[in-house]
Design an enzyme around this catalytic site. Structure first.
Site, mmCIF file in Angstrom:
data_model
loop_
_atom_site.group_PDB
_atom_site.id
_atom_site.type_symbol
_atom_site.label_atom_id
_atom_site.label_comp_id
_atom_site.label_asym_id
_atom_site.label_seq_id
_atom_site.Cartn_x
_atom_site.Cartn_y
_atom_site.Cartn_z
ATOM 1 N N HIS A 1 -3.098 2.020 -2.834
ATOM 2 C CA HIS A 1 -1.958 1.726 -1.942
ATOM 3 C C HIS A 1 -0.868 1.014 -2.744
ATOM 4 O O HIS A 1 -0.847 -0.213 -2.834
ATOM 5 C CB HIS A 1 -2.421 0.853 -0.765
ATOM 6 C CG HIS A 1 -1.379 0.661 0.302
ATOM 7 N ND1 HIS A 1 -1.616 0.871 1.641
ATOM 8 C CD2 HIS A 1 -0.080 0.260 0.229
ATOM 9 C CE1 HIS A 1 -0.524 0.620 2.337
ATOM 10 N NE2 HIS A 1 0.438 0.230 1.504
ATOM 11 N N HIS B 1 -0.259 3.661 7.592
ATOM 12 C CA HIS B 1 -0.043 2.222 7.751
ATOM 13 C C HIS B 1 -0.339 1.912 9.214
ATOM 14 O O HIS B 1 0.224 2.570 10.102
ATOM 15 C CB HIS B 1 1.407 1.846 7.444
ATOM 16 C CG HIS B 1 1.713 1.710 5.993
ATOM 17 N ND1 HIS B 1 1.561 2.735 5.105
ATOM 18 C CD2 HIS B 1 2.141 0.636 5.269
ATOM 19 C CE1 HIS B 1 1.906 2.309 3.895
ATOM 20 N NE2 HIS B 1 2.259 1.032 3.969
ATOM 21 N N GLU C 1 0.242 -3.387 11.198
ATOM 22 C CA GLU C 1 1.035 -4.424 10.503
ATOM 23 C C GLU C 1 1.671 -5.360 11.520
ATOM 24 O O GLU C 1 2.059 -6.476 11.203
ATOM 25 C CB GLU C 1 2.113 -3.784 9.621
ATOM 26 C CG GLU C 1 1.556 -3.220 8.328
ATOM 27 C CD GLU C 1 2.655 -2.824 7.376
ATOM 28 O OE1 GLU C 1 3.252 -1.751 7.592
ATOM 29 O OE2 GLU C 1 2.927 -3.574 6.418
#
Ligand code: 6MZ
Length: 348
Positions: A27, A204, A207
Site C-alpha cells: 500500500h 480504502h 478511514e
C-alpha cells in the site's frame, strides 16, 4: 530515505533487523511516496507559490491536511517525465530500504495529452528503467479510482486501462481518495467488471466511520482492504470472519489522527494480528505515503515491533505472510486465488 524529525512524528531509529528484513510493500501511493528532495526541486522548477509550498515543510497532522499536501504535490508533478522520475526513484528508495516486491498504486491523470494512457505508460517506463538499471525490487502497478473526483464512467476508463496494460505490469485496481467524498456504490459496476476481467481489487475502507458503506464493501468482498481504522462492531466481526487481508499503515494513521487515543500501541493492528492462528487476517504492514508522512517500510516494521512487543521471528513471519496477499500470478495467466480455486469458493 531518512524520515524528517518532527514533533508528532514517531522517531525513526535505524533498525538493522527491519532494514535487512526482506519486505513486501502493498500500500504505497506513487505521488505520496515522492522524495522530499524531488518535490522541492519540482516546486522550484514550476514556480509553485512559496506560501503553498510552506505546507510541504511539515508533516500533516490530520487527514484533510494530507489531502492538501497531495494537491500541492500534483501541482508540482505536471509532466510525464516527472511521473517517470518518481516511479524510477521509488524503486531506488525501496531498494535502499530492503523492499523486495512492491505494488505501487497511482491515479491516472491527464497530463495535457488528452488521455490517461500516457500517464500509465510513464509510470511503467519509470519502473522499467529502474528494472534495467538496478532492478532489485520487483515493481507492479495498481490503478487508482479517486472517489472524490471520478465519475462512474471515469472508473470504467481506468479499469479498461488496467486491462490493456495487464501484461506490462498493471495487476489491479484501487479505490482511494478523500473518504469524506463520493460513494462506493458509484464504482461498484466498474469494480465488478474489473473482477470479471481477472483484475484484483483493493479498497480504502473505514478511514472515517461509515457502517453502511463498509457493509457494502464487505458484500463486494475485495481481495484486500486498506486501513479499516473506524469499523463498527458488527462490520468488524464480519471483517475478521472474511479473512480479507488488510493493508495497515501505522504512521499514516497516527499522523492523520486516525487512532482515537493518538497512541500507536492502540493501533488496530493489535486487533487483527494473530500470526499463530491459521487463517487469521493477514496484516500487510505498509507505508501509504512515505514522502508525505516521512516513514519508510523498515521504520513501520520497527514501530510494530516496539509498539506490540513482537520479536524478530514474529516479525519475519508477519512479513512472510504478506506474500500470500500479493496480487501476483501463481500460474501463467492466473492470480494466486484463481489458481487454487479459492477465489470462487470464498467469494460471498
Ligand atoms: C485515501 C489516499 C491516501 O494517486 O496521485 N491517497 N487516499 N486515503 C489516504 N490516506 C492518507 N493517501 C493517498 O497519489 C496521491 C493520491 O493517492 C490518494 C489520494 O487520492 C491522493 O491524491 P497518486 O499517485
Amino acid at each position: 530515505m531518512t524520515p524528517p524529525a518532527s514533533g508528532s512524528t514517531p522517531p525513526s531509529r535505524i533498525s538493522k533487523f527491519t532494514l535487512s528484513l526482506p519486505k513486501i510493500e502493498l500500500h504505497a501511493h506513487l505521488n505520496g511516496s515522492i522524495r522530499r528532495s524531488t518535490l522541492s526541486h519540482l516546486a522550484a522548477l514550476r514556480n509553485v507559490d512559496p506560501s503553498t509550498t510552506r505546507i510541504l515543510s511539515h508533516i500533516p497532522s490530520t487527514l484533510s491536511e494530507a489531502f492538501d499536501v497531495f494537491r500541492i504535490i500534483h501541482s508540482c508533478v505536471v509532466t510525464l517525465a516527472d511521473v517517470e522520475r518518481i516511479a524510477y526513484e521509488i524503486g531506488e528508495d525501496m531498494e535502499e530500504d530492503g523492499v523486495v516486491y512492491a505494488e505501487i498504486r497511482s491515479t491516472p491523470r491527464d497530463m495535457g495529452e488528452g488521455d490517461l494512457e500516457g500517464y500509465v505508460k510513464a509510470v511503467l517506463r519509470g519502473f522499467d528503467r529502474y528494472r534495467l538499471e538496478k532492478g532489485k525490487v520487483i515493481l507492479r502497478l495498481l490503478l487508482s479510482i479517486d472517489r472524490a473526483k471520478h465519475t462512474a464512467s471515469d472508473s470504467y476508463e481506468i479499469v479498461s486501462l488496467a486491462a490493456k496494460f495487464r501484461s506490462q505490469g498493471v495487476i489491479g485496481i484501487d479505490l482511494s481518495g478523500d473518504p469524506t467524498k463520493g460513494d462506493f456504490g458509484t464504482y461498484l459496476p466498474a469494480l465488478t467488471h474489473a473482477r470479471s476481467l481477472g483484475l484484483k481489487i483493493t479498497l480504502h475502507a473505514g478511514e472515517v466511520l461509515n457502517p453502511t458503506e463498509f457493509s457494502s464493501m464487505l458484500d463486494f468482498h475485495p481481495d484486500r482492504f486498506g486501513h479499516c481504522c473506524f469499523v463498527d462492531p458488527p462490520n468488524l466481526a464480519r471483517l475478521t470472519e472474511s479473512s480479507i487481508p488488510i493493508e495497515l499503515c501505522l504512521t499514516s494513521n497516527l499522523l492523520s489522527n486516525s487512532i482515537p487515543t493518538g497512541k500507536l500501541t492502540d493501533h488496530h493492528f493489535g486487533i487483527h494480528h494473530n500470526a499463530k492462528s491459521e487463517g487469521s487476517t493477514i496484516c500487510c504492514i505498509s507505508t501509504d505515503d512515505s514522502g508525505v508522512f516521512g516513514s519508510p517500510l523498515s521504520n513501520e516494521y520497527r514501530l510494530v515491533m516496539d509498539s506490540f512487543g513482537l520479536g524478530e521471528r514474529e516479525v519475519f513471519e508477519l512479513a512472510r505472510r504478506t506474500l500470500d496477499a500479493t496480487f501476483l500470478e501463481s500460474q501463467s495467466g492466473k492470480n494466486a486465488d484463481e489458481a487454487t480455486g479459492k477465489d470462487s469458493e470464498d467469494r460471498k
